[in-house]
Design an enzyme around this catalytic site. Structure first.
Site, PDB file in Angstrom:
ATOM      1  N   HIS A 148       0.879  -1.155  -0.099  1.00 45.09           N
ATOM      2  CA  HIS A 148      -0.010   0.001   0.043  1.00 45.09           C
ATOM      3  C   HIS A 148       0.981   1.137   0.090  1.00 45.09           C
ATOM      4  O   HIS A 148       0.341   2.365   0.414  1.00 45.09           O
ATOM      5  CB  HIS A 148      -1.049   0.050   1.289  1.00 45.09           C
ATOM      6  N   CYS A 156       4.194  13.331  -7.724  1.00 44.98           N
ATOM      7  CA  CYS A 156       3.608  14.613  -8.525  1.00 44.98           C
ATOM      8  C   CYS A 156       2.361  14.064  -9.426  1.00 44.98           C
ATOM      9  O   CYS A 156       2.495  13.142 -10.252  1.00 44.98           O
ATOM     10  CB  CYS A 156       4.669  15.194  -8.945  1.00 44.98           C
TER      11      CYS A 156
HETATM   12  C1  BJW Z   1      -2.994  -6.763  16.818  1.00 44.87           C
HETATM   13  C2  BJW Z   1      -2.717  -6.042  17.655  1.00 44.87           C
HETATM   14  C3  BJW Z   1      -1.307  -6.357  18.342  1.00 44.87           C
HETATM   15  C4  BJW Z   1      -4.450  -5.042  17.305  1.00 44.87           C
HETATM   16  N1  BJW Z   1      -0.850  -7.799  17.726  1.00 44.87           N
HETATM   17  N2  BJW Z   1      -2.440  -7.838  15.960  1.00 44.87           N
HETATM   18  C5  BJW Z   1     -16.046  -6.095  -1.829  1.00 44.87           C
HETATM   19  C6  BJW Z   1     -15.156  -7.171  -2.021  1.00 44.87           C
HETATM   20  C7  BJW Z   1     -14.082  -7.310  -2.301  1.00 44.87           C
HETATM   21  C8  BJW Z   1     -13.215  -6.210  -2.519  1.00 44.87           C
HETATM   22  C9  BJW Z   1     -13.900  -4.883  -2.597  1.00 44.87           C
HETATM   23  C10 BJW Z   1     -15.134  -4.921  -1.954  1.00 44.87           C
HETATM   24  N3  BJW Z   1     -15.568  -3.641  -2.062  1.00 44.87           N
HETATM   25  C11 BJW Z   1     -14.372  -2.891  -2.378  1.00 44.87           C
HETATM   26  C12 BJW Z   1     -13.182  -3.847  -2.481  1.00 44.87           C
HETATM   27  C13 BJW Z   1     -12.061  -3.175  -2.782  1.00 44.87           C
HETATM   28  C14 BJW Z   1     -11.445  -2.808  -1.647  1.00 44.87           C
HETATM   29  C15 BJW Z   1     -11.683  -3.306  -0.352  1.00 44.87           C
HETATM   30  O1  BJW Z   1     -10.812  -4.600  -0.172  1.00 44.87           O
HETATM   31  N4  BJW Z   1     -12.410  -3.076   0.692  1.00 44.87           N
HETATM   32  C16 BJW Z   1     -12.730  -3.805   1.563  1.00 44.87           C
HETATM   33  C17 BJW Z   1     -12.928  -2.739   2.624  1.00 44.87           C
HETATM   34  C18 BJW Z   1     -13.903  -4.778   1.207  1.00 44.87           C
HETATM   35  N5  BJW Z   1      -9.874  -2.633  -1.794  1.00 44.87           N
HETATM   36  C19 BJW Z   1      -9.429  -1.620  -2.687  1.00 44.87           C
HETATM   37  O2  BJW Z   1      -9.962  -0.579  -2.936  1.00 44.87           O
HETATM   38  C20 BJW Z   1      -7.954  -1.750  -2.854  1.00 44.87           C
HETATM   39  N6  BJW Z   1      -7.833  -1.643  -4.560  1.00 44.87           N
HETATM   40  C21 BJW Z   1      -8.371  -2.389  -5.543  1.00 44.87           C
HETATM   41  O3  BJW Z   1      -8.872  -3.360  -4.983  1.00 44.87           O
HETATM   42  O4  BJW Z   1      -8.178  -1.954  -6.642  1.00 44.87           O
HETATM   43  C22 BJW Z   1      -8.630  -2.622  -7.827  1.00 44.87           C
HETATM   44  C23 BJW Z   1      -8.473  -1.559  -8.973  1.00 44.87           C
HETATM   45  C24 BJW Z   1      -7.998  -2.415 -10.010  1.00 44.87           C
HETATM   46  C25 BJW Z   1      -7.755  -1.513 -11.190  1.00 44.87           C
HETATM   47  C26 BJW Z   1      -8.051  -0.179 -11.062  1.00 44.87           C
HETATM   48  C27 BJW Z   1      -8.442   0.450 -10.068  1.00 44.87           C
HETATM   49  C28 BJW Z   1      -8.740  -0.347  -8.857  1.00 44.87           C
HETATM   50  C29 BJW Z   1      -7.165  -0.778  -2.403  1.00 44.87           C
HETATM   51  C30 BJW Z   1      -6.887  -0.913  -0.943  1.00 44.87           C
HETATM   52  C31 BJW Z   1      -6.088   0.112  -0.380  1.00 44.87           C
HETATM   53  C32 BJW Z   1      -6.093   0.133   1.108  1.00 44.87           C
HETATM   54  N7  BJW Z   1      -5.710   1.254   1.676  1.00 44.87           N
HETATM   55  C33 BJW Z   1      -5.528   1.480   3.163  1.00 44.87           C
HETATM   56  C34 BJW Z   1      -5.219   2.926   3.339  1.00 44.87           C
HETATM   57  C35 BJW Z   1      -3.731   3.381   2.885  1.00 44.87           C
HETATM   58  C36 BJW Z   1      -3.188   4.463   2.927  1.00 44.87           C
HETATM   59  C37 BJW Z   1      -3.556   4.855   4.613  1.00 44.87           C
HETATM   60  O5  BJW Z   1      -2.828   4.223   5.558  1.00 44.87           O
HETATM   61  O6  BJW Z   1      -4.515   5.893   4.891  1.00 44.87           O
HETATM   62  O7  BJW Z   1      -4.519   0.595   3.719  1.00 44.87           O
HETATM   63  S1  BJW Z   1      -7.042   1.114   3.903  1.00 44.87           S
HETATM   64  C38 BJW Z   1      -6.283   0.382   5.381  1.00 44.87           C
HETATM   65  O8  BJW Z   1      -6.697  -0.927   5.523  1.00 44.87           O
HETATM   66  C39 BJW Z   1      -4.828   0.411   5.081  1.00 44.87           C
HETATM   67  C40 BJW Z   1      -4.422  -0.813   5.627  1.00 44.87           C
HETATM   68  O9  BJW Z   1      -3.179  -1.290   4.881  1.00 44.87           O
HETATM   69  C41 BJW Z   1      -5.453  -1.941   5.192  1.00 44.87           C
HETATM   70  C42 BJW Z   1      -5.492  -3.046   5.835  1.00 44.87           C
HETATM   71  O10 BJW Z   1      -5.998  -2.820   7.195  1.00 44.87           O
HETATM   72  P1  BJW Z   1      -5.055  -3.831   8.084  1.00 44.87           P
HETATM   73  O11 BJW Z   1      -3.705  -3.727   8.004  1.00 44.87           O
HETATM   74  O12 BJW Z   1      -5.576  -5.119   8.348  1.00 44.87           O
HETATM   75  O13 BJW Z   1      -5.422  -3.124   9.693  1.00 44.87           O
HETATM   76  P2  BJW Z   1      -6.872  -3.314  10.588  1.00 44.87           P
HETATM   77  O14 BJW Z   1      -6.720  -1.926  11.461  1.00 44.87           O
HETATM   78  O15 BJW Z   1      -7.946  -3.562   9.530  1.00 44.87           O
HETATM   79  O16 BJW Z   1      -6.610  -4.271  11.605  1.00 44.87           O
HETATM   80  C43 BJW Z   1      -5.755  -4.473  12.595  1.00 44.87           C
HETATM   81  C44 BJW Z   1      -5.652  -5.918  13.208  1.00 44.87           C
HETATM   82  O17 BJW Z   1      -4.660  -5.948  14.078  1.00 44.87           O
HETATM   83  C45 BJW Z   1      -7.019  -6.361  13.810  1.00 44.87           C
HETATM   84  O18 BJW Z   1      -7.373  -7.575  13.441  1.00 44.87           O
HETATM   85  C46 BJW Z   1      -6.478  -6.342  15.410  1.00 44.87           C
HETATM   86  O19 BJW Z   1      -7.251  -7.356  16.202  1.00 44.87           O
HETATM   87  C47 BJW Z   1      -5.115  -6.659  15.265  1.00 44.87           C
HETATM   88  N8  BJW Z   1      -4.247  -6.081  16.329  1.00 44.87           N
HETATM   89  N9  BJW Z   1      -3.529  -4.936  17.990  1.00 44.87           N
HETATM   90  C48 BJW Z   1      -1.335  -8.272  16.462  1.00 44.87           C
HETATM   91  N10 BJW Z   1      -0.653  -5.850  19.051  1.00 44.87           N
HETATM   92 ZN    ZN Z   2       6.238  17.454 -10.574  1.00 41.02          ZN
END
Ligand code: BJW
Ligand code: ZN
Length: 270
Positions: A148, A156
């Site tokens: 990500h 840019c």
């Molecule tokens: C501990 C702990 C400790 C706590 N020890 N554990 C329906 C079905 C399927 C897909 C989709 C859908 N509708 C939409 C989509 C697509 C969408 C998606 O998946 N959405 C879902 C919500 C359903 N995905 C996208 O849009 C992606 N792109 C894409 O699909 O492109 C297709 C495309 C093709 C061609 C052209 C155009 C498009 C892009 C996804 C980008 C995600 N970006 C983010 C933001 C990044 C920037 C920012 O930081 O702001 O990334 S969203 C956010 O979620 C961030 C994270 O990387 C990502 C995942 O979260 P993560 O890492 O799992 O964290 P949490 O907070 O969710 O979980 C924390 C966990 O830790 C918990 O379980 C706790 O229990 C645990 N924990 N303490 C161990 N000490």
């Molecule tokens: Zn530029």
């Protein structure tokens, strides 16, 4: 919002039909003899990390504990989206300015350090991270695939140049490129494609891993959430480290229900 790419649909359907449910094991905290044996013998180890691994460094997670992050009244899914970047780039930058302040104060924790140590133990060791905080590299890990993007890079919108920018707080919002164009964070927002080469390499590594760890991720954001399925199909032994159950818990061989900063050093010692 986008829907999952067509190539992943059969896998998603398999998960929904519960084809992998037979792999469900009891949630446990004990590091079993089998896991220790596999850990000692493995040659190719792949680790998928999410926000939870940085929680003990003081970086808030997006989800968990039954809730999801809200900033200034906006659910984070709305601000961290391609749509919002088009409509209100200044708002998106304010959100990232806040996140840059939080992350600039964070230091790698015991879990990041354990993984950096593991890299020296195995013939092949790859971290695939959804995090943009750079803490794996700060801990000394070298093979890190950032799905990500990275919060310390800017891109840019006019000339496409990507550059490092560690200014905290930013003096100008939105910041500008030398060419006069507007810069954006070099991260993947909802509705945007992941960097193709990085995703391809992550999928390839997932398919060939012997051990596949899923650490601190809610495993609901795609395409990252398909990687455990790919690993399972490639024959990997799957281990989840998370205090809470996730959709991936149904797929894995072992769930170590605890904090990454406690579980990973314990596994190193075991
Ligand atoms: C501990 C702990 C400790 C706590 N020890 N554990 C329906 C079905 C399927 C897909 C989709 C859908 N509708 C939409 C989509 C697509 C969408 C998606 O998946 N959405 C879902 C919500 C359903 N995905 C996208 O849009 C992606 N792109 C894409 O699909 O492109 C297709 C495309 C093709 C061609 C052209 C155009 C498009 C892009 C996804 C980008 C995600 N970006 C983010 C933001 C990044 C920037 C920012 O930081 O702001 O990334 S969203 C956010 O979620 C961030 C994270 O990387 C990502 C995942 O979260 P993560 O890492 O799992 O964290 P949490 O907070 O969710 O979980 C924390 C966990 O830790 C918990 O379980 C706790 O229990 C645990 N924990 N303490 C161990 N000490
Ligand atoms: Zn530029």
């Amino acid at each position: 919002m986008v829907s999952p790419s067509t190539s992943f649909r059969p896998l998603l359907a398999e998960m929904r039909r519960g084809r992998y449910y037979h792999c469900l094991r009891m949630i446990q905290t004990e590091i079993t003899e089998e896991l220790k044996r596999r850990f000692r013998r493995a040659r190719r180890v792949v680790v998928l990390t999410g926000a939870g691994i940085s929680a003990e460094s003081g970086v808030p997670t997006f989800r968990g504990g039954g809730g999801s992050a809200v900033w200034k009244g906006f659910p984070f899914e709305q601000i961290s989206s391609a749509d919002m970047l088009t409509r209100d780039p200044a708002l998106v930058w304010e959100w990232f300015n806040y996140r840059r302040e939080v992350i600039s104060r964070a230091r790698p924790n015991a879990a990041h350090r354990a993984l950096a140590d593991w890299e020296k133990r195995f013939e092949s060791f790859v971290i695939i991270t959804q995090n943009i905080d750079d803490l794996h590299r700060a801990a000394g890990s070298r093979t890190v695939l950032e799905l990500h993007g990275n919060i310390w890079r800017v891109r840019c919108l006019s000339c496409g140049r990507v550059a490092e920018n560690r200014q905290v707080p930013l003096r100008e919002i939105p910041p500008k490129c030398a060419c006069g164009g507007v810069l954006r964070p070099d991260v993947v927002l909802f509705g945007e494609a992941l960097p193709g080469e990085v995703l391809h390499r992550a999928q390839t590594e997932a398919a060939r891993g012997e051990l596949f760890f899923i650490i601190g991720t809610s495993a609901i954001v795609y395409p990252a959430a398909y990687l455990p399925v790919i690993a399972r199909r490639g024959g990997a032994y799957l281990i989840e480290v998370n205090p809470e159950a996730t959709p991936a818990s149904r797929l894995v061989d072992v769930t170590l229900a605890g904090k990454a900063g406690e579980v990973l050093p314990a596994l190193s010692d075991a």
